[in-house]
Write an enzyme that holds these catalytic residues in place. Sequence first.
Site: not given
Length: 477
Positions: A112-114, A117, A145
């Site tokens: 989910f960090k994409d 980011m 992350t």
Amino acid sequence: MRYLSTRGHPDRRRFCEILLEGLAPDGGLYLPEHYPQVDAATLAKWRGLPYHALAFEILSLYIDDIPAEDLARLCAITYTAEVFESDEIVPLRELEDGMYLEALSNGPTLAFKDMAMQLLGNLFEYELSRRGQELNILGATSGDTGSAAEYAMRGKKGVRVFMTSPDGRMSPFQQAQMFSLQDANIHNLAITGVFDDCQDIVKAVSNDLAFKRKYRIGTVNSINWARLLAQVVYYFAGYFQATGAQDGGKPPRKVAFSVPSGNFGNVCAGHVARMMGLPIETLVVATNENDVLDEFFRTGVYRVRSAADTHETSSPSMDISKASNFERFVFDLLDRDASRTRALFEDELGRTGRFDLSGDPAFERASSRFGFASSRSSHADRLATIRDTDQRFACLIDTHTADGLKAAREHRSPGVPMIVLETALPIKFAETIVEALGHEPDRPARFVGIEALPKRVVQLPADVEAVKAYVAQHCDR
């Protein structure tokens, strides 16, 4: 829109200033002076927008120092079906009546960090080009992350990444994703210790204003407001999908979210969405055995664990005992009293490693005013939830999402859709999937054999000066 520090620093900054800065000069975290309000008419107008257009509408409420046409373009080039493998970007799946799974892991690193980011990489490149400057990103990761930041920043003009991670504490797949990158602007630093040691180093460097300014240090951790802001968007997107078309004459329907959380960044974005007016009834904080946040929401006591007391679990991205973003919520919980927030996070935590709000009227508002609930999951719970979800729904979930699903079932309300935020694809935690189901999860073709690729990583002690020396050496080249 101006931004203030949770610890009361007198300066007010604009978005692009804090985009490149990270922590405030007094060690606090930035928040907007107020949360823009979204009413029923605005929700109706936004319903049905493609994800990139929804992102622009939400971000433009907070960003007034990037021209609208540029911000719209940055959102459009970030949130594409080519990058996220879906026209919806964050498609919703109904597992059972009223229980949904929001897919946030279709991006380049399968986590989910994409979602944030990828936008952050484009924002950095845009603003640095506009200023003719460079930025050296110092980050800390417990798993996802780091790879999300490195894949978003690789090849970006004017950007170097120095990513710290706890040596040996990530899954083999997570390590391979990061350490196999050979780009010259990417530096992996494996720190002897736990994630909290890495996070402490990043904060210490950010608080060294002379070093920070000399080497232009920025951050991509969720202490960076821009990253947290980008995450607000998928709460709105999940809400619209779960509630469908609505009768314009009725009040907007409420939903609930269950969010696997260690550093409080993901669920803090939900708090921001709720403060804006998104009809969220409950925000469930799902933790693993490192249950600092669950303990607070149950008792009012926030008690940081030592490295020795931080458990190594099968949902390793949540093996965290110091939740950086928690300060943002406590600031709101205390009616934005910066002096009290500073006293708690600087004085109380520094002196005793804990603070206690159990007898404070503010603590009662955590549930009644802000809608928070919490739950804790164990390794056995994780295995059982993965097996059950696979057998009943033919749906394979990762270990962190399993923590979120268990918590969601404990806090359901009749008639209120419950949305579980998926955090990663199962292949990132294959060992536990094998333990639960007896077979490995599917692996995207582009990641076949990744663990065997050459590694580019430097091991360093959990020492601020050692990390600063490495950064200085590689910035001067």
